[in-house]
Design a protein around this motif. Structure first.
Motif, PDB file in Angstrom:
ATOM      1  N   ILE A  86     -95.343  17.813  66.475  1.00  0.00           N
ATOM      2  CA  ILE A  86     -95.516  18.511  65.200  1.00  0.00           C
ATOM      3  C   ILE A  86     -96.995  18.740  64.910  1.00  0.00           C
ATOM      4  CG2 ILE A  86     -95.285  18.271  62.696  1.00  0.00           C
ATOM      5  CD1 ILE A  86     -92.643  16.731  63.254  1.00  0.00           C
ATOM      6  N   VAL A  87     -97.786  17.681  65.010  1.00  0.00           N
ATOM      7  CA  VAL A  87     -99.205  17.756  64.667  1.00  0.00           C
ATOM      8  C   VAL A  87     -99.928  18.780  65.521  1.00  0.00           C
ATOM      9  CG1 VAL A  87    -101.390  16.474  64.729  1.00  0.00           C
ATOM     10  CG2 VAL A  87     -99.346  15.421  63.736  1.00  0.00           C
ATOM     11  N   MET A  88     -99.729  18.741  66.831  1.00  0.00           N
ATOM     12  CA  MET A  88    -100.471  19.621  67.727  1.00  0.00           C
ATOM     13  C   MET A  88    -100.087  21.083  67.511  1.00  0.00           C
ATOM     14  SD  MET A  88    -102.638  17.857  69.462  1.00  0.00           S
ATOM     15  CE  MET A  88    -103.048  19.141  70.647  1.00  0.00           C
ATOM     16  N   LEU A 111    -110.026  23.389  69.240  1.00  0.00           N
ATOM     17  CA  LEU A 111    -110.339  22.219  68.435  1.00  0.00           C
ATOM     18  C   LEU A 111    -110.795  21.070  69.331  1.00  0.00           C
ATOM     19  CD1 LEU A 111    -107.209  22.314  66.101  1.00  0.00           C
ATOM     20  CD2 LEU A 111    -109.546  22.961  65.470  1.00  0.00           C
ATOM     21  N   LYS A 112    -111.566  20.165  68.749  1.00  0.00           N
ATOM     22  CA  LYS A 112    -111.948  18.923  69.425  1.00  0.00           C
ATOM     23  C   LYS A 112    -111.238  17.780  68.714  1.00  0.00           C
ATOM     24  CE  LYS A 112    -116.447  20.538  71.065  1.00  0.00           C
ATOM     25  NZ  LYS A 112    -117.921  20.314  71.047  1.00  0.00           N
ATOM     26  N   LEU A 113    -110.375  17.091  69.453  1.00  0.00           N
ATOM     27  CA  LEU A 113    -109.490  16.085  68.884  1.00  0.00           C
ATOM     28  C   LEU A 113    -109.841  14.705  69.421  1.00  0.00           C
ATOM     29  CD1 LEU A 113    -106.237  18.168  69.347  1.00  0.00           C
ATOM     30  CD2 LEU A 113    -107.615  17.981  67.267  1.00  0.00           C
ATOM     31  N   PHE A 114    -109.994  13.774  68.513  1.00  0.00           N
ATOM     32  CA  PHE A 114    -110.397  12.415  68.864  1.00  0.00           C
ATOM     33  C   PHE A 114    -109.326  11.456  68.361  1.00  0.00           C
ATOM     34  CE2 PHE A 114    -114.074  15.047  68.433  1.00  0.00           C
ATOM     35  CZ  PHE A 114    -114.981  14.621  69.395  1.00  0.00           C
ATOM     36  N   ARG A 115    -108.491  10.951  69.260  1.00  0.00           N
ATOM     37  CA  ARG A 115    -107.522   9.936  68.841  1.00  0.00           C
ATOM     38  C   ARG A 115    -108.231   8.589  68.764  1.00  0.00           C
ATOM     39  NH1 ARG A 115    -103.312   6.871  67.976  1.00  0.00           N
ATOM     40  NH2 ARG A 115    -102.797   5.207  69.431  1.00  0.00           N
ATOM     41  N   ILE A 237    -100.865  14.271  73.177  1.00  0.00           N
ATOM     42  CA  ILE A 237    -102.130  14.842  72.712  1.00  0.00           C
ATOM     43  C   ILE A 237    -102.867  15.507  73.864  1.00  0.00           C
ATOM     44  CG2 ILE A 237    -104.407  14.319  71.755  1.00  0.00           C
ATOM     45  CD1 ILE A 237    -103.058  12.033  70.173  1.00  0.00           C
ATOM     46  N   TYR A 238    -102.980  14.816  74.984  1.00  0.00           N
ATOM     47  CA  TYR A 238    -103.705  15.364  76.129  1.00  0.00           C
ATOM     48  C   TYR A 238    -102.985  16.578  76.726  1.00  0.00           C
ATOM     49  CZ  TYR A 238    -107.150  11.535  76.696  1.00  0.00           C
ATOM     50  OH  TYR A 238    -108.195  10.658  76.551  1.00  0.00           O
ATOM     51  N   ALA A 239    -101.689  16.456  76.933  1.00  0.00           N
ATOM     52  CA  ALA A 239    -100.949  17.537  77.600  1.00  0.00           C
ATOM     53  C   ALA A 239    -100.857  18.787  76.729  1.00  0.00           C
ATOM     54  CB  ALA A 239     -99.554  17.050  77.985  1.00  0.00           C
ATOM     55  N   LEU A 240    -100.554  18.623  75.446  1.00  0.00           N
ATOM     56  CA  LEU A 240    -100.469  19.789  74.572  1.00  0.00           C
ATOM     57  C   LEU A 240    -101.845  20.405  74.342  1.00  0.00           C
ATOM     58  CD1 LEU A 240     -97.758  18.582  72.036  1.00  0.00           C
ATOM     59  CD2 LEU A 240     -97.555  20.487  73.652  1.00  0.00           C
ATOM     60  N   SER A 241    -102.890  19.587  74.349  1.00  0.00           N
ATOM     61  CA  SER A 241    -104.243  20.137  74.263  1.00  0.00           C
ATOM     62  C   SER A 241    -104.528  21.048  75.446  1.00  0.00           C
ATOM     63  CB  SER A 241    -105.279  19.019  74.196  1.00  0.00           C
ATOM     64  OG  SER A 241    -105.226  18.343  72.961  1.00  0.00           O
ATOM     65  N   LYS A 242    -104.131  20.622  76.632  1.00  0.00           N
ATOM     66  CA  LYS A 242    -104.340  21.453  77.824  1.00  0.00           C
ATOM     67  C   LYS A 242    -103.566  22.759  77.710  1.00  0.00           C
ATOM     68  CE  LYS A 242    -105.542  17.966  81.252  1.00  0.00           C
ATOM     69  NZ  LYS A 242    -106.893  18.561  81.438  1.00  0.00           N
ATOM     70  N   LEU A 243    -102.307  22.679  77.274  1.00  0.00           N
ATOM     71  CA  LEU A 243    -101.459  23.858  77.214  1.00  0.00           C
ATOM     72  C   LEU A 243    -101.926  24.834  76.125  1.00  0.00           C
ATOM     73  CD1 LEU A 243     -99.036  24.665  78.925  1.00  0.00           C
ATOM     74  CD2 LEU A 243     -97.540  23.667  77.192  1.00  0.00           C
TER      75      LEU A 243
END
Length: 284
Positions: A86-88, A111-115, A237-243
């Motif tokens: 949902i968030v991504m 975006l730059k996302l920092f978990r 987070i990592y995979a959806l960021s890539k996609l």
């Protein structure tokens, strides 16, 4: 237009904000800190120079302000990769979809996302109350198999898949890695490792109450396959960021070592240390 989205696909609130996050495009910065616990949001934002926006809906709390003169947001995601889905998607919609016309923008924004979170370790050599940055991640939740066009492999994923001994779980696996340039900000972390993202807290993490887990040696097996630590969000987070074309990094504070049966003696102090350590490096 062919890329115009139906109302049932991109659901908006009455004020035009995205449905779950309750946010408008102007509410977020290009750098966003993601935390699981809503109570951690004010613990982070209290370090901001000022807070210009506070919004929440359900478990999703967002504060946006400035830190050392740069605009920044902190948002709670809740627990698990289903929430990260949902968030991504809704964060991406805020920057890459024209919400009013429900059309894709022609110019992409990354975006730059920092978990910022906590984790347990499966490696007996990892000491609690230290920072661990995720370089590679394996998701055991199956989320990315619902998306077309996601295909990632590297040396870690190939080795892991070759040796993974649980045939019922194997079809759910997927892999991703960090945004290396964001990793440079945290190169002085005590540990850099390979993370497993689990779809639950009990049996998926080897815990057994009245129900038996798949294998008493599950965590030990993952360590033998190169896994350093585990948590419940990073793979998505990592995979959806890539996609979606964003950049992401996870910095966790190790609060438990499951192999040694250790837990942080003061996890509140450990949390404060994590927040200050991440914020000190997030803006150069």
């Amino acid at each position: 237009m062919l890329n115009k989205l139906a109302a049932s696909e991109l659901v908006l609130n009455d004020d035009g904000s995205v449905y779950h996050l309750n946010l408008l495009p102007e509410d977020i910065a290009d750098k966003i800190i993601l935390v699981g616990d809503p109570d951690r949001v004010p613990k982070v934002s209290k370090y901001f120079d000022k807070i210009e926006m506070r919004k929440n809906k359900r478990e999703f709390y967002t504060h946006t302000g400035t830190l050392r003169g740069e605009r920044i947001s902190v948002m709670s995601t809740g627990i698990g990769t289903e929430n990260i889905d949902i968030v991504m998607n809704e964060l991406d919609a805020l920057v890459n979809i024209d919400l009013k016309n429900k059309e894709f923008k022609t110019e992409h924004k990354a975006l730059k996302l920092f978990r910022m979170g906590t984790c347990g370790s499966v490696n007996p050599g990892v000491q609690v109350d230290n920072m661990l940055v995720t370089q590679n991640v394996v998701g055991l939740d199956g989320l990315m198999h619902f998306y077309q066009d996601y295909d990632f492999e590297n040396e870690f994923s190939r080795s892991f898949l070759e040796k993974f001994p649980y045939p019922k779980i194997k079809p759910m696996l997927y892999f991703a890695d960090w945004a290396e340039d964001l990793g440079e900000l945290y190169k002085d972390a005590k540990y850099h490792g390979n993370t497993a993202t689990f779809p639950g807290f009990y049996a998926p993490q080897g815990r057994q109450l009245r129900l038996k887990a798949v294998d008493d040696k599950f965590l030990e097996t993952l360590n033998d396959l190169g896994v350093t630590n585990f948590e419940m969000e990073t793979s998505a987070i990592y995979a959806l960021s890539k996609l979606l074309g964003h950049k992401a990094i996870t910095v966790n504070n190790v609060i438990a070592n499951r192999r040694r049966g250790e837990f942080s003696a003061d996890h509140h102090t450990s949390e404060k240390k994590l927040i200050e350590w991440v914020l000190e490096r997030i803006i150069q």
